[in-house]
Design a protein around this motif. Structure first.
Motif, PDB file in Angstrom:
ATOM      1  N   ALA A   1     -10.890  -5.799   7.465  1.00 40.87           N
ATOM      2  CA  ALA A   1     -11.766  -5.120   8.414  1.00 40.87           C
ATOM      3  C   ALA A   1     -11.032  -4.004   9.143  1.00 40.87           C
ATOM      4  O   ALA A   1     -11.558  -2.904   9.317  1.00 40.87           O
ATOM      5  N   ALA A   2      -9.798  -4.271   9.567  1.00 45.42           N
ATOM      6  CA  ALA A   2      -9.014  -3.252  10.279  1.00 45.42           C
ATOM      7  C   ALA A   2      -8.698  -2.077   9.368  1.00 45.42           C
ATOM      8  O   ALA A   2      -8.783  -0.915   9.782  1.00 45.42           O
ATOM      9  N   GLY A   3      -8.343  -2.370   8.109  1.00 42.15           N
ATOM     10  CA  GLY A   3      -8.038  -1.307   7.162  1.00 42.15           C
ATOM     11  C   GLY A   3      -9.226  -0.405   6.918  1.00 42.15           C
ATOM     12  O   GLY A   3      -9.104   0.837   6.898  1.00 42.15           O
ATOM     13  N   MET A   4     -10.424  -0.999   6.761  1.00 36.40           N
ATOM     14  CA  MET A   4     -11.623  -0.197   6.507  1.00 36.40           C
ATOM     15  C   MET A   4     -12.040   0.578   7.747  1.00 36.40           C
ATOM     16  O   MET A   4     -12.479   1.724   7.663  1.00 36.40           O
ATOM     17  N   PHE A   5     -11.899  -0.035   8.926  1.00 40.15           N
ATOM     18  CA  PHE A   5     -12.327   0.620  10.164  1.00 40.15           C
ATOM     19  C   PHE A   5     -11.430   1.803  10.504  1.00 40.15           C
ATOM     20  O   PHE A   5     -11.913   2.881  10.854  1.00 40.15           O
ATOM     21  N   VAL A   6     -10.120   1.606  10.392  1.00 43.45           N
ATOM     22  CA  VAL A   6      -9.170   2.643  10.794  1.00 43.45           C
ATOM     23  C   VAL A   6      -9.035   3.739   9.738  1.00 43.45           C
ATOM     24  O   VAL A   6      -9.019   4.935  10.056  1.00 43.45           O
ATOM     25  N   LEU A   7      -8.941   3.346   8.472  1.00 40.83           N
ATOM     26  CA  LEU A   7      -8.643   4.318   7.413  1.00 40.83           C
ATOM     27  C   LEU A   7      -9.866   4.766   6.625  1.00 40.83           C
ATOM     28  O   LEU A   7      -9.811   5.769   5.916  1.00 40.83           O
ATOM     29  N   LYS A   8     -10.949   4.014   6.715  1.00 39.25           N
ATOM     30  CA  LYS A   8     -12.202   4.290   5.989  1.00 39.25           C
ATOM     31  C   LYS A   8     -12.021   4.065   4.476  1.00 39.25           C
ATOM     32  O   LYS A   8     -10.919   3.952   3.958  1.00 39.25           O
ATOM     33  N   ARG A   9     -13.164   3.998   3.797  1.00 41.53           N
ATOM     34  CA  ARG A   9     -13.150   3.758   2.351  1.00 41.53           C
ATOM     35  C   ARG A   9     -12.946   5.062   1.582  1.00 41.53           C
ATOM     36  O   ARG A   9     -13.269   6.149   2.064  1.00 41.53           O
ATOM     37  N   ILE A  10     -12.431   4.921   0.374  1.00 41.11           N
ATOM     38  CA  ILE A  10     -12.344   6.053  -0.542  1.00 41.11           C
ATOM     39  C   ILE A  10     -13.761   6.503  -0.893  1.00 41.11           C
ATOM     40  O   ILE A  10     -14.627   5.666  -1.176  1.00 41.11           O
ATOM     41  N   PRO A  11     -14.058   7.801  -0.884  1.00 40.95           N
ATOM     42  CA  PRO A  11     -15.391   8.278  -1.268  1.00 40.95           C
ATOM     43  C   PRO A  11     -15.792   7.742  -2.649  1.00 40.95           C
ATOM     44  O   PRO A  11     -15.016   7.797  -3.603  1.00 40.95           O
ATOM     45  N   GLY A  12     -17.002   7.209  -2.725  1.00 46.28           N
ATOM     46  CA  GLY A  12     -17.475   6.636  -3.975  1.00 46.28           C
ATOM     47  C   GLY A  12     -17.305   5.140  -4.056  1.00 46.28           C
ATOM     48  O   GLY A  12     -17.813   4.493  -4.977  1.00 46.28           O
ATOM     49  N   ILE A  13     -16.581   4.548  -3.099  1.00 42.32           N
ATOM     50  CA  ILE A  13     -16.378   3.098  -3.062  1.00 42.32           C
ATOM     51  C   ILE A  13     -17.207   2.512  -1.931  1.00 42.32           C
ATOM     52  O   ILE A  13     -17.045   2.886  -0.768  1.00 42.32           O
ATOM     53  N   ASP A  14     -18.116   1.599  -2.263  1.00 47.02           N
ATOM     54  CA  ASP A  14     -18.946   0.952  -1.245  1.00 47.02           C
ATOM     55  C   ASP A  14     -18.247  -0.235  -0.595  1.00 47.02           C
ATOM     56  O   ASP A  14     -18.489  -0.542   0.569  1.00 47.02           O
ATOM     57  N   ARG A  15     -17.429  -0.936  -1.350  1.00 45.27           N
ATOM     58  CA  ARG A  15     -16.739  -2.122  -0.843  1.00 45.27           C
ATOM     59  C   ARG A  15     -15.269  -2.079  -1.238  1.00 45.27           C
ATOM     60  O   ARG A  15     -14.940  -1.857  -2.411  1.00 45.27           O
ATOM     61  N   ALA A  16     -14.382  -2.290  -0.281  1.00 46.46           N
ATOM     62  CA  ALA A  16     -12.977  -2.510  -0.621  1.00 46.46           C
ATOM     63  C   ALA A  16     -12.846  -3.901  -1.238  1.00 46.46           C
ATOM     64  O   ALA A  16     -13.686  -4.771  -1.017  1.00 46.46           O
ATOM     65  N   ALA A  17     -11.810  -4.112  -2.022  1.00 44.11           N
ATOM     66  CA  ALA A  17     -11.618  -5.399  -2.703  1.00 44.11           C
ATOM     67  C   ALA A  17     -10.161  -5.831  -2.608  1.00 44.11           C
ATOM     68  O   ALA A  17      -9.253  -4.998  -2.560  1.00 44.11           O
ATOM     69  N   ILE A  18      -9.954  -7.129  -2.580  1.00 45.32           N
ATOM     70  CA  ILE A  18      -8.607  -7.689  -2.597  1.00 45.32           C
ATOM     71  C   ILE A  18      -8.286  -8.100  -4.031  1.00 45.32           C
ATOM     72  O   ILE A  18      -9.032  -8.862  -4.651  1.00 45.32           O
ATOM     73  N   ALA A  19      -7.200  -7.566  -4.557  1.00 48.73           N
ATOM     74  CA  ALA A  19      -6.777  -7.890  -5.925  1.00 48.73           C
ATOM     75  C   ALA A  19      -5.554  -8.798  -5.872  1.00 48.73           C
ATOM     76  O   ALA A  19      -4.814  -8.810  -4.890  1.00 48.73           O
ATOM     77  N   THR A  20      -5.331  -9.547  -6.936  1.00 54.36           N
ATOM     78  CA  THR A  20      -4.108 -10.337  -7.029  1.00 54.36           C
ATOM     79  C   THR A  20      -3.607 -10.304  -8.462  1.00 54.36           C
ATOM     80  O   THR A  20      -4.391 -10.127  -9.399  1.00 54.36           O
ATOM     81  N   VAL A  21      -2.316 -10.442  -8.607  1.00 56.14           N
ATOM     82  CA  VAL A  21      -1.684 -10.457  -9.927  1.00 56.14           C
ATOM     83  C   VAL A  21      -1.285 -11.889 -10.252  1.00 56.14           C
ATOM     84  O   VAL A  21      -0.612 -12.546  -9.454  1.00 56.14           O
ATOM     85  N   VAL A  22      -1.725 -12.388 -11.400  1.00 53.86           N
ATOM     86  CA  VAL A  22      -1.373 -13.740 -11.823  1.00 53.86           C
ATOM     87  C   VAL A  22      -0.667 -13.677 -13.182  1.00 53.86           C
ATOM     88  O   VAL A  22      -0.948 -12.782 -13.992  1.00 53.86           O
ATOM     89  N   PRO A  23       0.256 -14.597 -13.434  1.00 55.08           N
ATOM     90  CA  PRO A  23       0.948 -14.587 -14.726  1.00 55.08           C
ATOM     91  C   PRO A  23       0.048 -15.078 -15.847  1.00 55.08           C
ATOM     92  O   PRO A  23      -0.808 -15.943 -15.646  1.00 55.08           O
ATOM     93  N   ASN A  24       0.215 -14.505 -17.042  1.00 48.83           N
ATOM     94  CA  ASN A  24      -0.479 -15.018 -18.216  1.00 48.83           C
ATOM     95  C   ASN A  24       0.538 -15.262 -19.338  1.00 48.83           C
ATOM     96  O   ASN A  24       1.742 -15.104 -19.135  1.00 48.83           O
ATOM     97  N   LEU A  25       0.073 -15.641 -20.505  1.00 48.01           N
ATOM     98  CA  LEU A  25       0.982 -15.985 -21.603  1.00 48.01           C
ATOM     99  C   LEU A  25       1.771 -14.785 -22.113  1.00 48.01           C
ATOM    100  O   LEU A  25       2.825 -14.955 -22.729  1.00 48.01           O
ATOM    101  N   LYS A  26       1.283 -13.564 -21.832  1.00 45.37           N
ATOM    102  CA  LYS A  26       1.959 -12.362 -22.312  1.00 45.37           C
ATOM    103  C   LYS A  26       2.703 -11.641 -21.185  1.00 45.37           C
ATOM    104  O   LYS A  26       3.859 -11.315 -21.310  1.00 45.37           O
ATOM    105  N   ASP A  27       2.030 -11.373 -20.094  1.00 46.62           N
ATOM    106  CA  ASP A  27       2.675 -10.718 -18.942  1.00 46.62           C
ATOM    107  C   ASP A  27       1.911 -11.046 -17.666  1.00 46.62           C
ATOM    108  O   ASP A  27       2.130 -12.082 -17.055  1.00 46.62           O
TER     109      ASP A  27
END
Length: 349
Positions: free
Chosen positions: A112-138
């Motif tokens: 919420a703070a990130g969106m309020f202070v910095l605003k969204r990138i034009p063309g993006i309606d919702r910011a999203a949280i991503a995560t990196v998980v290990p798989n069998l290859k990388d």
């Protein structure tokens, strides 16, 4: 502002703040010479710093009198607690005094703070949280993992585009394979949301491979897996719980019998490598994609190693200009439908 990216660390947000935040910042500053601003209650942070050797490190403290707790609502970070450490940290980016933020605090409040202070990138309606998980290859990127529990098909399509850019810039994937998480690979599977999103994604300018199942997160079939924040948060928590349970099961079996103990000694190097592969601390933070700035969200219980790696991720994100490339990519794209009015997300804590 310095050409070398400066990382602002919310030093007050975590479960054991500011102990682990200060220790992680020192590790990152010492190993990679990253300039770091520790944001929070000056007296408390300086007292913690006094217990460490920080000579020669580019560390400074920025005062913020308030703290957003894990049980505070996301709106507190924006409206009521205007001098909170997380809001002040994002304000440093807006004021061009820092380039990136790392927080171990309330994920909903951080978003919420990130969106309020910095605003969204034009063309993006919702910011999203991503995560990196290990798989069998990388590694596989999963998003959203908690930012938006309710999504429209267009939001999922936008998540796919953001995840694809992130995978190409941060994981070195030339043409990231993007899949939509569903209960089957067939186009008829899924709910109304995923079926409509699938129709949008088939016409999107990315390497879309269609519906994928939960197992495809771990077998390396897809580089980016897209879902709403409710499903993604469940996937994340199940993955973390499974990794922890597997470790405990192995430890129990190896300690049960004498021959097992000998086997453990022989297998110790392989087990250490396995533990490192599934250890969340190795992957640092979860990037907040879609805001006009760099934000990394960490576990509230993150240890110093995890915070150190999150700071490095934020630093690399800036060095590789991921946000600039994502903004340029969104400016190029048309044909994903007409974005609706930006709506406030309902964060999953």
């Amino acid at each position: 502002m310095s050409k070398c990216p400066i990382v602002a660390v919310d030093a007050m947000g975590g479960d054991n703040a500011p102990v682990n935040e200060v220790a992680g910042a020192i590790l990152a500053a010492r190993q990679w010479q990253i300039p770091i601003i520790l944001v929070g209650q000056t007296e408390v942070i300086e007292r913690e710093l006094a217990g460490h050797d920080v000579r020669g490190l580019d560390l400074r403290v920025e005062q913020a009198s308030e703290v957003v707790g894990m049980h505070d609502s996301a709106s507190d970070a924006v409206r009521r607690k205007k001098d909170s450490s997380i809001r002040v940290a994002f304000e440093l980016i807006r004021q061009e005094k820092a380039n990136a933020v790392v927080s171990t605090g309330n994920s909903g409040a951080t978003m919420a703070a990130g969106m309020f202070v910095l605003k969204r990138i034009p063309g993006i309606d919702r910011a999203a949280i991503a995560t990196v998980v290990p798989n069998l290859k990388d590694q596989t990127i999963v998003l959203d993992v908690g930012g938006n529990v309710d999504c429209k098909p267009l939001h999922l399509a936008q998540f796919a585009l953001m995840g694809s850019v992130y995978a190409s810039q941060m994981l070195g994937k030339a043409s990231p394979r993007v899949g939509l998480l569903s209960n089957g690979e067939e186009e008829s599977k899924g709910n109304e949301q995923t079926r409509d999103a699938n129709r949008l994604l088939k016409h999107a300018p990315l390497n879309y491979i269609g519906n994928v199942e939960g197992r495809d997160i771990y077998n390396g079939h897809a580089d980016v897996v897209v879902c709403d924040g409710f499903v993604g948060n469940v996937v994340l928590k199940v993955s973390e719980g499974l990794a922890e349970a597997l470790g405990l099961m192995l430890r129990k079996e190896f300690s049960a019998r004498f021959l097992s103990k000998i086997g453990y000694l022989l297998a110790k190097p392989a087990l250490a490598a396995f533990r490192k592969k599934i250890d969340y601390a190795e992957y640092g933070g979860a990037p907040l994609l879609g805001i006009q700035g760099t934000g990394m969200i960490c576990h509230g219980s993150s240890n110093p190693a995890a915070i150190k790696n999150a700071i490095k991720m934020a630093y690399d994100y800036e060095v590789r200009q991921v946000n600039a490339k994502l903004t340029a990519r969104m400016a190029e794209i048309s044909g994903l439908g007409k974005p609706g009015e930006p709506a406030e997300a309902a964060p999953a804590e």
